[in-house]
Design an enzyme around this catalytic site. Structure first.
Site, PDB file in Angstrom:
ATOM      1  N   ASN A 120       0.857  -1.191   0.000  1.00 23.07           N
ATOM      2  CA  ASN A 120       0.000   0.000   0.000  1.00 23.07           C
ATOM      3  C   ASN A 120       0.897   1.246   0.000  1.00 23.07           C
ATOM      4  OD1 ASN A 120      -1.412   2.293   1.087  1.00 23.07           O
ATOM      5  ND2 ASN A 120      -3.065   0.927   1.680  1.00 23.07           N
ATOM      6  N   HIS A 179       0.896   6.364   1.619  1.00 24.88           N
ATOM      7  CA  HIS A 179       1.624   7.381   2.388  1.00 24.88           C
ATOM      8  C   HIS A 179       2.769   8.032   1.626  1.00 24.88           C
ATOM      9  CE1 HIS A 179      -1.167   6.932   5.440  1.00 24.88           C
ATOM     10  NE2 HIS A 179      -0.870   5.673   5.683  1.00 24.88           N
ATOM     11  N   HIS A 193      -5.697   3.594  -1.706  1.00 29.97           N
ATOM     12  CA  HIS A 193      -7.030   3.932  -1.188  1.00 29.97           C
ATOM     13  C   HIS A 193      -7.396   5.314  -1.710  1.00 29.97           C
ATOM     14  CE1 HIS A 193      -9.702   4.342   2.706  1.00 29.97           C
ATOM     15  NE2 HIS A 193     -10.382   4.541   1.589  1.00 29.97           N
ATOM     16  N   ARG A 202      -9.549   7.951  -1.123  1.00 32.49           N
ATOM     17  CA  ARG A 202     -10.493   8.389  -0.089  1.00 32.49           C
ATOM     18  C   ARG A 202     -11.411   9.475  -0.624  1.00 32.49           C
ATOM     19  NH1 ARG A 202      -9.181   6.964   5.406  1.00 32.49           N
ATOM     20  NH2 ARG A 202     -10.809   8.460   5.872  1.00 32.49           N
ATOM     21  N   ARG A 251      -7.283  12.831   0.634  1.00 30.95           N
ATOM     22  CA  ARG A 251      -6.184  13.365   1.446  1.00 30.95           C
ATOM     23  C   ARG A 251      -4.807  12.859   0.992  1.00 30.95           C
ATOM     24  NH1 ARG A 251      -7.223  10.175   7.082  1.00 30.95           N
ATOM     25  NH2 ARG A 251      -9.207  11.261   6.906  1.00 30.95           N
ATOM     26  N   GLU A 282      -8.733   0.383  -2.822  1.00 30.42           N
ATOM     27  CA  GLU A 282      -9.591   0.437  -1.632  1.00 30.42           C
ATOM     28  C   GLU A 282     -10.529   1.615  -1.779  1.00 30.42           C
ATOM     29  OE1 GLU A 282      -7.077   0.892   1.710  1.00 30.42           O
ATOM     30  OE2 GLU A 282      -6.176  -1.060   1.497  1.00 30.42           O
ATOM     31  N   THR A 341      -8.371   4.003   8.272  1.00 27.19           N
ATOM     32  CA  THR A 341      -9.590   3.189   8.340  1.00 27.19           C
ATOM     33  C   THR A 341      -9.713   2.579   9.740  1.00 27.19           C
ATOM     34  OG1 THR A 341      -9.104   2.647   6.057  1.00 27.19           O
ATOM     35  CG2 THR A 341     -10.870   1.415   7.106  1.00 27.19           C
ATOM     36  N   GLU A 353     -10.960  -9.300   3.382  1.00 32.51           N
ATOM     37  CA  GLU A 353      -9.684  -8.903   3.988  1.00 32.51           C
ATOM     38  C   GLU A 353      -9.975  -8.736   5.471  1.00 32.51           C
ATOM     39  OE1 GLU A 353      -7.401  -5.721   2.184  1.00 32.51           O
ATOM     40  OE2 GLU A 353      -6.442  -5.278   4.102  1.00 32.51           O
ATOM     41  N   HIS A 383      -3.842  -4.197   7.830  1.00 38.44           N
ATOM     42  CA  HIS A 383      -3.962  -3.025   8.702  1.00 38.44           C
ATOM     43  C   HIS A 383      -3.102  -3.191   9.945  1.00 38.44           C
ATOM     44  CE1 HIS A 383      -5.398   0.753  10.191  1.00 38.44           C
ATOM     45  NE2 HIS A 383      -5.971   0.924   9.022  1.00 38.44           N
TER      46      HIS A 383
HETATM   47  N1  PXP Z   1      -5.933  -2.856   4.255  1.00 37.25           N
HETATM   48  C1  PXP Z   1      -6.895  -1.902   4.294  1.00 37.25           C
HETATM   49  C2  PXP Z   1      -8.273  -2.293   3.903  1.00 37.25           C
HETATM   50  C3  PXP Z   1      -6.599  -0.576   4.642  1.00 37.25           C
HETATM   51  O1  PXP Z   1      -7.582   0.359   4.664  1.00 37.25           O
HETATM   52  C4  PXP Z   1      -5.263  -0.241   4.934  1.00 37.25           C
HETATM   53  C5  PXP Z   1      -4.918   1.176   5.268  1.00 37.25           C
HETATM   54  O2  PXP Z   1      -5.163   1.987   4.168  1.00 37.25           O
HETATM   55  C6  PXP Z   1      -4.300  -1.255   4.870  1.00 37.25           C
HETATM   56  C7  PXP Z   1      -4.654  -2.553   4.556  1.00 37.25           C
HETATM   57  C8  PXP Z   1      -2.870  -0.977   5.153  1.00 37.25           C
HETATM   58  O3  PXP Z   1      -2.714  -0.672   6.510  1.00 37.25           O
HETATM   59  P1  PXP Z   1      -1.313  -0.178   7.048  1.00 37.25           P
HETATM   60  O4  PXP Z   1      -1.017   1.107   6.353  1.00 37.25           O
HETATM   61  O5  PXP Z   1      -1.546  -0.024   8.516  1.00 37.25           O
HETATM   62  O6  PXP Z   1      -0.312  -1.243   6.698  1.00 37.25           O
END
Ligand code: PXP
Length: 237
Positions: A7, A10, A43, A45, A49, A70, A101, A151, A190
């Protein structure tokens, strides 16, 4: 073997801090692919953001590994998803003020809204995953809705310690076994990081992890030395 979806939200968070062009999420996606990632997760959003609409299109074009988008059950974003055609869409709950999330989707409580979103995406050939708590009722709702994947939200596991963490790990195991028995493909994500992922990797039937924050955080430090050296060369020339 468990797959890793990286992911890269960031990277976009950092870019948006200056509303500038760097660092580019599309470059992060290419690097993750080159490093062996099995997929890229982003994601989009509602408040935009971090990831922007253009990133979704650019990243889909830039990588050949699967893209997992996402998204919340929002018409605006469903239309973008249909246009971009990611390999999978993961439906997540979304609150504007949340830091990230918070908790899984209430697929049972919001059955019609979720089912309608899933149907619109599947009609266009996009596979759908539901981001849910390790909870029997939510798993059954995901099955009834017809999602291909779930998930499992590992946030509570990641944020607890000792006995509470063991209890949550057990709940995740039971959920994975149950979801698999119903024919669902089981992903997780997550809060997974370099110390807590191993135990989740030992849970049966895990197909893919989506990990973002810890990888991007680690990348800052694995890359900082080189970045400083490069700037020193310019400054001290
Ligand atoms: N899975 C989902 C559905 C999420 O919303 C997120 C955060 O955007 C992640 C995984 C990744 O989480 P993390 O950034 O804490 O690894």
């Amino acid at each position: 073997m468990i797959k890793l979806g990286v992911n890269i939200d960031h990277v976009a968070t950092l870019r948006q801090a200056r509303m500038n062009i760097e660092p580019e999420p599309v470059t992060a996606a290419r690097i993750a692919e080159k490093a062996g990632a099995d997929g890229i997760t982003i994601h989009l959003r509602e408040d935009r953001r971090h990831i922007q609409d253009k990133d979704v299109y650019d990243i889909k074009k830039a990588v050949s590994i699967p893209l997992n988008l996402e998204m919340a059950c929002s018409d605006d974003i469903i239309n973008i998803a249909i246009d971009v055609h990611p390999n999978t869409c993961t439906i997540v709950p979304e609150k504007r003020q949340e830091i990230t999330t918070e908790g899984g989707l209430d697929a049972a409580g919001q059955y019609h809204l979720v089912a309608d979103t899933v149907a619109k995406l599947q009609e266009k050939g996009i596979k759908v995953s539901l981001f849910i708590e390790p909870d029997k009722m939510q798993i059954e709702a995901a099955k009834k809705i017809g999602a291909e994947y779930i998930e499992i939200h590992t946030g509570l596991y990641a944020n607890t310690e000792s006995e509470a963490q063991k209890r949550e790990l057990n709940r995740i195991k039971e959920a994975a076994v149950y979801a698999h028995s119903l024919g669902l493909i089981v992903n997780a994500g997550h809060g997974l990081n370099y110390t807590n992922t191993q135990s989740i990797a030992a849970v049966p039937y895990m197909h893919e992890f989506n990990i973002g924050h810890s990888i991007i955080s680690r990348a800052v430090f694995t890359g900082l030395e080189e970045a400083v050296k490069e700037m020193i060369k310019i400054v001290k020339k």
